[in-house]
Motif scaffolding. Structure first.
Motif, PDB file in Angstrom:
ATOM      1  N   PRO A 171     110.209  30.458 152.900  1.00 18.19           N
ATOM      2  CA  PRO A 171     109.192  29.857 152.038  1.00 18.19           C
ATOM      3  C   PRO A 171     109.509  28.385 151.799  1.00 18.19           C
ATOM      4  CG  PRO A 171     110.113  31.859 151.074  1.00 18.19           C
ATOM      5  CD  PRO A 171     110.977  31.473 152.228  1.00 18.19           C
ATOM      6  N   SER A 172     108.466  27.617 151.577  1.00 19.11           N
ATOM      7  CA  SER A 172     108.685  26.214 151.262  1.00 19.11           C
ATOM      8  C   SER A 172     109.285  26.100 149.876  1.00 19.11           C
ATOM      9  CB  SER A 172     107.362  25.447 151.310  1.00 19.11           C
ATOM     10  OG  SER A 172     106.464  25.980 150.363  1.00 19.11           O
ATOM     11  N   LYS A 173     110.138  25.080 149.651  1.00 18.90           N
ATOM     12  CA  LYS A 173     110.793  24.886 148.368  1.00 18.90           C
ATOM     13  C   LYS A 173     110.582  23.452 147.913  1.00 18.90           C
ATOM     14  CE  LYS A 173     114.504  28.233 149.145  1.00 18.90           C
ATOM     15  NZ  LYS A 173     115.958  28.441 149.205  1.00 18.90           N
ATOM     16  N   PRO A 174     110.350  23.251 146.605  1.00 20.00           N
ATOM     17  CA  PRO A 174     110.208  21.882 146.121  1.00 20.00           C
ATOM     18  C   PRO A 174     111.538  21.153 146.175  1.00 20.00           C
ATOM     19  CG  PRO A 174     110.295  23.424 144.292  1.00 20.00           C
ATOM     20  CD  PRO A 174     110.239  24.252 145.559  1.00 20.00           C
ATOM     21  N   PHE A 175     111.469  19.850 146.253  1.00 19.19           N
ATOM     22  CA  PHE A 175     112.693  19.043 146.278  1.00 19.19           C
ATOM     23  C   PHE A 175     113.407  19.170 144.951  1.00 19.19           C
ATOM     24  CE2 PHE A 175     114.794  15.082 145.126  1.00 19.19           C
ATOM     25  CZ  PHE A 175     115.700  14.974 146.170  1.00 19.19           C
ATOM     26  N   SER A 176     114.711  19.314 144.966  1.00 20.77           N
ATOM     27  CA  SER A 176     115.503  19.388 143.734  1.00 20.77           C
ATOM     28  C   SER A 176     116.620  18.368 143.799  1.00 20.77           C
ATOM     29  CB  SER A 176     116.091  20.787 143.536  1.00 20.77           C
ATOM     30  OG  SER A 176     116.911  21.138 144.626  1.00 20.77           O
ATOM     31  N   SER A 177     116.947  17.789 142.643  1.00 23.89           N
ATOM     32  CA  SER A 177     117.988  16.778 142.587  1.00 23.89           C
ATOM     33  C   SER A 177     119.353  17.435 142.727  1.00 23.89           C
ATOM     34  CB  SER A 177     117.918  16.027 141.242  1.00 23.89           C
ATOM     35  OG  SER A 177     118.040  16.937 140.182  1.00 23.89           O
ATOM     36  N   PRO A 178     120.362  16.702 143.190  1.00 23.45           N
ATOM     37  CA  PRO A 178     121.693  17.287 143.360  1.00 23.45           C
ATOM     38  C   PRO A 178     122.300  17.702 142.040  1.00 23.45           C
ATOM     39  CG  PRO A 178     121.720  14.897 143.668  1.00 23.45           C
ATOM     40  CD  PRO A 178     120.280  15.301 143.603  1.00 23.45           C
ATOM     41  N   VAL A 179     123.124  18.727 142.087  1.00 19.23           N
ATOM     42  CA  VAL A 179     123.784  19.222 140.887  1.00 19.23           C
ATOM     43  C   VAL A 179     124.832  18.217 140.429  1.00 19.23           C
ATOM     44  CG1 VAL A 179     125.196  21.072 139.938  1.00 19.23           C
ATOM     45  CG2 VAL A 179     123.389  21.587 141.596  1.00 19.23           C
ATOM     46  N   GLU A 194     121.485  21.087 123.334  1.00 18.63           N
ATOM     47  CA  GLU A 194     120.695  19.904 123.672  1.00 18.63           C
ATOM     48  C   GLU A 194     121.638  18.719 123.794  1.00 18.63           C
ATOM     49  OE1 GLU A 194     117.878  19.302 120.567  1.00 18.63           O
ATOM     50  OE2 GLU A 194     116.850  21.220 120.855  1.00 18.63           O
ATOM     51  N   GLY A 195     121.176  17.665 124.454  1.00 20.91           N
ATOM     52  CA  GLY A 195     121.977  16.450 124.568  1.00 20.91           C
ATOM     53  C   GLY A 195     123.050  16.567 125.630  1.00 20.91           C
ATOM     54  N   LEU A 196     124.194  15.933 125.392  1.00 13.24           N
ATOM     55  CA  LEU A 196     125.292  15.928 126.353  1.00 13.24           C
ATOM     56  C   LEU A 196     125.743  17.356 126.661  1.00 13.24           C
ATOM     57  CD1 LEU A 196     127.338  14.140 127.950  1.00 13.24           C
ATOM     58  CD2 LEU A 196     128.848  14.344 125.956  1.00 13.24           C
ATOM     59  N   SER A 197     125.714  17.731 127.918  1.00 13.67           N
ATOM     60  CA  SER A 197     126.057  19.110 128.310  1.00 13.67           C
ATOM     61  C   SER A 197     127.566  19.328 128.234  1.00 13.67           C
ATOM     62  CB  SER A 197     125.566  19.395 129.733  1.00 13.67           C
ATOM     63  OG  SER A 197     124.160  19.302 129.808  1.00 13.67           O
ATOM     64  N   ASN A 198     127.992  20.266 127.420  1.00 14.90           N
ATOM     65  CA  ASN A 198     129.412  20.574 127.300  1.00 14.90           C
ATOM     66  C   ASN A 198     129.598  21.959 126.708  1.00 14.90           C
ATOM     67  OD1 ASN A 198     130.383  20.269 124.191  1.00 14.90           O
ATOM     68  ND2 ASN A 198     128.670  18.883 124.616  1.00 14.90           N
ATOM     69  N   LEU A 250     143.339  23.909 123.813  1.00 12.93           N
ATOM     70  CA  LEU A 250     141.992  23.366 123.714  1.00 12.93           C
ATOM     71  C   LEU A 250     141.449  23.101 125.114  1.00 12.93           C
ATOM     72  CD1 LEU A 250     139.552  22.015 122.319  1.00 12.93           C
ATOM     73  CD2 LEU A 250     140.950  19.923 122.112  1.00 12.93           C
ATOM     74  N   THR A 251     140.306  23.690 125.430  1.00 14.72           N
ATOM     75  CA  THR A 251     139.645  23.480 126.720  1.00 14.72           C
ATOM     76  C   THR A 251     138.242  22.946 126.480  1.00 14.72           C
ATOM     77  OG1 THR A 251     140.871  25.276 127.797  1.00 14.72           O
ATOM     78  CG2 THR A 251     138.831  24.560 128.852  1.00 14.72           C
ATOM     79  N   VAL A 252     137.921  21.852 127.152  1.00 16.37           N
ATOM     80  CA  VAL A 252     136.587  21.256 127.063  1.00 16.37           C
ATOM     81  C   VAL A 252     136.043  21.087 128.473  1.00 16.37           C
ATOM     82  CG1 VAL A 252     135.235  19.244 126.358  1.00 16.37           C
ATOM     83  CG2 VAL A 252     137.138  20.044 124.922  1.00 16.37           C
ATOM     84  N   SER A 253     134.846  21.578 128.701  1.00 13.83           N
ATOM     85  CA  SER A 253     134.144  21.400 129.974  1.00 13.83           C
ATOM     86  C   SER A 253     132.885  20.593 129.708  1.00 13.83           C
ATOM     87  CB  SER A 253     133.778  22.753 130.591  1.00 13.83           C
ATOM     88  OG  SER A 253     134.930  23.549 130.785  1.00 13.83           O
ATOM     89  N   TYR A 254     132.543  19.690 130.613  1.00 16.40           N
ATOM     90  CA  TYR A 254     131.414  18.792 130.380  1.00 16.40           C
ATOM     91  C   TYR A 254     130.810  18.352 131.708  1.00 16.40           C
ATOM     92  CZ  TYR A 254     135.154  15.568 131.473  1.00 16.40           C
ATOM     93  OH  TYR A 254     136.213  14.945 132.105  1.00 16.40           O
ATOM     94  N   GLU A 255     129.531  18.053 131.647  1.00 14.45           N
ATOM     95  CA  GLU A 255     128.836  17.482 132.790  1.00 14.45           C
ATOM     96  C   GLU A 255     129.035  15.971 132.746  1.00 14.45           C
ATOM     97  OE1 GLU A 255     124.585  18.384 134.774  1.00 14.45           O
ATOM     98  OE2 GLU A 255     124.470  17.476 132.793  1.00 14.45           O
ATOM     99  N   VAL A 256     129.508  15.407 133.834  1.00 11.97           N
ATOM    100  CA  VAL A 256     129.767  13.968 133.870  1.00 11.97           C
ATOM    101  C   VAL A 256     128.454  13.216 133.672  1.00 11.97           C
ATOM    102  CG1 VAL A 256     130.623  12.045 135.250  1.00 11.97           C
ATOM    103  CG2 VAL A 256     131.737  14.281 135.412  1.00 11.97           C
ATOM    104  N   PRO A 257     128.328  12.400 132.633  1.00  9.02           N
ATOM    105  CA  PRO A 257     127.088  11.644 132.420  1.00  9.02           C
ATOM    106  C   PRO A 257     126.827  10.678 133.574  1.00  9.02           C
ATOM    107  CG  PRO A 257     128.479  11.625 130.455  1.00  9.02           C
ATOM    108  CD  PRO A 257     129.318  12.163 131.569  1.00  9.02           C
TER     109      PRO A 257
END
Length: 222
Positions: free
Chosen positions: A68-76, A161-165, A183-190
């Protein structure tokens, strides 16, 4: 493009691969015989309203594959994890109670400027981060939800919401008057910090370690 769309069906010679491309609704159907200079015939049989309803069939050893055709998606975006550990000279129950006071965290964590618990939803809190690093004034905010804790053992959260962590604080008794804190913190690099992503993780680990050092002093007066 008009509502009437052209569909293409390709057929091949016995020694070449087959490729069929056609639409499933009303359209003009064009069939090509795949030679070097293909000929075609046109038949009016189907009509198509959207290009979202097409698929390719590619020959396979055990049958055709439907794609099936798929819409374009931005990189993770990249996620990073930071973990620091420290011994604190108070019982695990005291360290747990102190760390549970979210609005007091800016008093010892260097890069957290404010934490505000929502009055009507005490499991939610608004966080603000302000710090100067990598030649930039870095400011972010997020809404976090505290997940169900394990008393005297674990506190964990995730941003809504906001900064993903997301992250967790674990407390391990060492004796009657001391404990280990992990202490463990995981976050999406802005996006702003992607160019310095390789340096961001060790930098944040040093900040978290400094924060726990200050917590170790703060908790004794809590």
């Amino acid at each position: 493009m008009s509502a009437t769309t052209t569909a293409l069906a390709f057929t091949s010679t016995p020694n070449s691969p087959k490729l069929t491309h056609f639409f499933t609704r009303n359209t003009n159907l064009i069939v090509f015989n795949s030679t070097l200079l293909p000929t075609c015939r046109i038949s009016s049989s189907l009509k198509l309203q959207s290009l979202d309803h097409f698929f390719f069939r590619v020959p396979h050893q055990h049958g055709s594959l439907r794609r099936p055709s798929k819409p374009f998606s931005s990189p993770v975006m990249e996620w990073q994890d930071c973990t620091v550990k420290m011994e604190v000279d108070v019982p695990a129950s005291v360290a747990y109670k102190c760390y549970s006071d979210r609005e007091a965290i800016p008093r010892w964590m260097p890069f957290i400027s404010s934490v505000k618990i929502l009055e009507d939803k005490p499991d939610l809190s608004e966080w603000s981060l302000k710090y100067k690093a990598f030649g930039r004034d870095i400011e972010y905010s997020w809404l976090a939800r505290n997940m169900q804790p394990i008393p005297n053992q674990k506190i964990h959260w995730r941003s809504m919401e906001g900064l993903s962590n997301r992250g967790a604080v674990r407390f391990f008794p060492k004796g009657p008057s001391s404990c280990f804190i992990e202490l463990t913190v995981s976050y999406e690099v802005p996006q702003l910090l992607v160019p310095v992503a390789s340096a961001l993780q060790p930098f944040l680990e040093s900040l978290l370690r400094r924060g726990l050092e200050r917590f170790a002093t703060f908790v004794k007066t809590y």
